[in-house]
Design a protein around this motif. Structure first.
Motif, mmCIF file in Angstrom:
data_model
loop_
_atom_site.group_PDB
_atom_site.id
_atom_site.type_symbol
_atom_site.label_atom_id
_atom_site.label_comp_id
_atom_site.label_asym_id
_atom_site.label_seq_id
_atom_site.Cartn_x
_atom_site.Cartn_y
_atom_site.Cartn_z
ATOM 1 N N THR A 194 0.829 -1.203 0.000
ATOM 2 C CA THR A 194 0.000 0.000 0.000
ATOM 3 C C THR A 194 0.865 1.255 0.000
ATOM 4 O O THR A 194 0.559 2.237 -0.687
ATOM 5 N N MET A 195 1.945 1.221 0.758
ATOM 6 C CA MET A 195 2.867 2.358 0.816
ATOM 7 C C MET A 195 3.778 2.418 -0.402
ATOM 8 O O MET A 195 4.447 3.425 -0.621
ATOM 9 N N ARG A 196 3.838 1.315 -1.180
ATOM 10 C CA ARG A 196 4.695 1.211 -2.359
ATOM 11 C C ARG A 196 6.168 1.363 -2.000
ATOM 12 O O ARG A 196 6.915 2.120 -2.621
ATOM 13 N N VAL A 197 6.594 0.638 -0.992
ATOM 14 C CA VAL A 197 7.989 0.632 -0.559
ATOM 15 C C VAL A 197 8.396 -0.812 -0.269
ATOM 16 O O VAL A 197 7.544 -1.671 -0.018
ATOM 17 N N ASP A 198 9.699 -1.076 -0.294
ATOM 18 C CA ASP A 198 10.176 -2.426 0.008
ATOM 19 C C ASP A 198 11.497 -2.416 0.762
ATOM 20 O O ASP A 198 12.240 -3.389 0.746
ATOM 21 N N SER A 199 11.801 -1.281 1.423
ATOM 22 C CA SER A 199 13.061 -1.165 2.145
ATOM 23 C C SER A 199 12.902 -0.212 3.323
ATOM 24 O O SER A 199 11.921 0.541 3.402
ATOM 25 N N VAL A 200 13.867 -0.251 4.231
ATOM 26 C CA VAL A 200 13.857 0.669 5.373
ATOM 27 C C VAL A 200 13.939 2.110 4.875
ATOM 28 O O VAL A 200 13.224 2.993 5.363
ATOM 29 N N HIS A 201 14.813 2.339 3.909
ATOM 30 C CA HIS A 201 14.943 3.687 3.358
ATOM 31 C C HIS A 201 13.628 4.152 2.725
ATOM 32 O O HIS A 201 13.234 5.313 2.856
ATOM 33 N N GLY A 202 12.930 3.241 2.038
ATOM 34 C CA GLY A 202 11.648 3.593 1.438
ATOM 35 C C GLY A 202 10.610 3.984 2.484
ATOM 36 O O GLY A 202 9.862 4.945 2.299
ATOM 37 N N ILE A 203 10.581 3.243 3.593
ATOM 38 C CA ILE A 203 9.651 3.579 4.681
ATOM 39 C C ILE A 203 9.994 4.946 5.265
ATOM 40 O O ILE A 203 9.115 5.776 5.530
ATOM 41 N N GLN A 204 11.294 5.189 5.484
ATOM 42 C CA GLN A 204 11.739 6.474 6.021
ATOM 43 C C GLN A 204 11.290 7.630 5.127
ATOM 44 O O GLN A 204 10.867 8.677 5.631
ATOM 45 N N SER A 205 11.393 7.452 3.826
ATOM 46 C CA SER A 205 11.036 8.518 2.895
ATOM 47 C C SER A 205 9.533 8.724 2.815
ATOM 48 O O SER A 205 9.060 9.849 2.634
ATOM 49 N N ARG A 206 8.777 7.643 2.960
ATOM 50 C CA ARG A 206 7.326 7.716 2.768
ATOM 51 C C ARG A 206 6.590 8.270 3.980
ATOM 52 O O ARG A 206 5.572 8.963 3.833
ATOM 53 N N LEU A 207 7.059 7.982 5.183
ATOM 54 C CA LEU A 207 6.334 8.383 6.386
ATOM 55 C C LEU A 207 6.098 9.895 6.487
ATOM 56 O O LEU A 207 4.978 10.321 6.810
ATOM 57 N N PRO A 208 7.097 10.753 6.234
ATOM 58 C CA PRO A 208 6.822 12.195 6.287
ATOM 59 C C PRO A 208 5.762 12.634 5.287
ATOM 60 O O PRO A 208 4.970 13.542 5.573
ATOM 61 N N GLU A 209 5.718 11.996 4.131
ATOM 62 C CA GLU A 209 4.692 12.325 3.144
ATOM 63 C C GLU A 209 3.298 11.970 3.668
ATOM 64 O O GLU A 209 2.341 12.726 3.468
#
Length: 330
Positions: free
Chosen positions: A185-200
């Motif tokens: 749902t977040m369209r991420v597959d890595s720790v870095h991706g989660i970090q980038s998506r959460l502020p958005e």
């Protein structure tokens, strides 16, 4: 990410002398038609026509010659200069970009799209990194390690947002299905991706009332002890979660509300009371002047408004007493 779009050139069929002469004759005929438009015959074995291609004009026969090699030509080509044999000859001999070049571009686009999609294998590998050794679930220890890698504290608002996006059923654990579905749902597959998506996502929650309402209602369910069948949130847990979820969009009444709960030793908060509190703070003024006790508010809200009015009256009475004392002294 992705491959660059590329086109491959295919050699043009050799142009015969007859074809070149035919083109020159057609150009001359076109020039004569421009000079004598009214006298040009409407019937005959040859009628010159022109068709715009990429902003330039070429004769119909020239266009048909190009399409014999590949109809899907990309890129611009030099225009034909009238009265110039060298230009016409160069244009006819220009190798077009064939169909194979277009196909390559389409394939590259598909590859680019697929590469942008999150990788489920990477998601599973990430889950394996934090899951419990004995159970197929991420428990408190794994969540702490995940938070450390995300450079977050476990009690931060963004961790609540992550749990909401994963649609976690229970606090302090993420199942594999929750984890994989949530990352998709977040369209991420890595720790870095989660970090980038959460502020958005936090920005989206700030801007969208419906999204925040969904997070708010999720927070109540997230705080329940599902294993014990708990249906009412203990007030100490409710207090913590109210402070947490209102990290953004905090209502002015929140501090006074939590003080009221503490002073009156409320044991628990039902789901309806939790959900209605958001509507309550959105519709009641900061001074509670818009409160209507005839509406179907939970009785706990009636008690809160009465308590606040009593506090306000006591403050007014104290001020009046101080004013009277100062007047008597004067």
């Amino acid at each position: 990410m992705g491959n660059c779009f590329s086109c491959s050139k295919v050699p043009h069929p050799p142009v015969t002398t007859n074809q070149t002469n035919s083109l020159e004759n057609k150009d001359e005929a076109m020039e004569l038609r421009g000079l004598f438009p009214n006298s040009w015959p409407q019937t005959g074995s040859y009628v010159p026509t022109e068709s715009p291609v990429n902003g330039n004009k070429i004769s119909l026969n020239t266009l048909s010659m190009l399409t014999k090699v590949g109809s899907d030509n990309c890129g611009s080509v030099p225009g034909i200069q009238n009265n110039s044999r060298s230009s016409r000859s160069f244009y006819v001999r220009l190798p077009p970009l064939g169909r194979s070049g277009l196909s390559s571009g389409l394939n590259s686009g598909s590859e680019l799209k697929s590469q942008k999609d999150p990788s489920e294998s990477k998601m599973n590998a990430l889950f394996e990194q934090y899951k419990d050794p004995q159970e197929d679930v991420i428990l408190a220890d794994g969540i702490e390690r995940l938070c450390a890698d995300l450079q977050l504290s476990p009690d931060e608002f963004k961790v609540l947002v992550l749990a909401w996006k994963l649609n976690a059923e229970q606090m302090c654990q993420f199942t594999r299905q929750e984890f994989i579905t949530g990352l998709k749902t977040m369209r991420v597959d890595s720790v870095h991706g989660i970090q980038s998506r959460l502020p958005e996502i936090v920005q989206e929650l700030n801007a969208n009332n419906d999204l925040f309402k969904d997070l708010y209602r999720f927070t109540f369910r997230f705080g329940l002890d599902v294993s014990s069948g708990q249906r009412i949130l203990p007030v100490d847990m409710a207090t913590v979660l109210w402070r947490l979820v209102f990290t953004i969009r905090e209502p002015p009444l929140l501090t006074r509300w939590l003080k009221f709960l503490e002073c009156h030793h409320i044991r628990g908060i039902p789901r309806d009371t939790w959900n209605m509190f958001l509507n309550f703070v959105e519709s009641i003024g900061d001074d509670l002047s818009a409160y209507d006790d005839a509406e179907a508010w939970p009785s706990l809200f009636d008690d809160f408004v009465e308590y606040e009015n009593d506090q306000m009256n006591q403050n007014i009475s104290k001020d009046d007493i101080l004013k009277n004392v100062s007047i008597d002294k004067a």
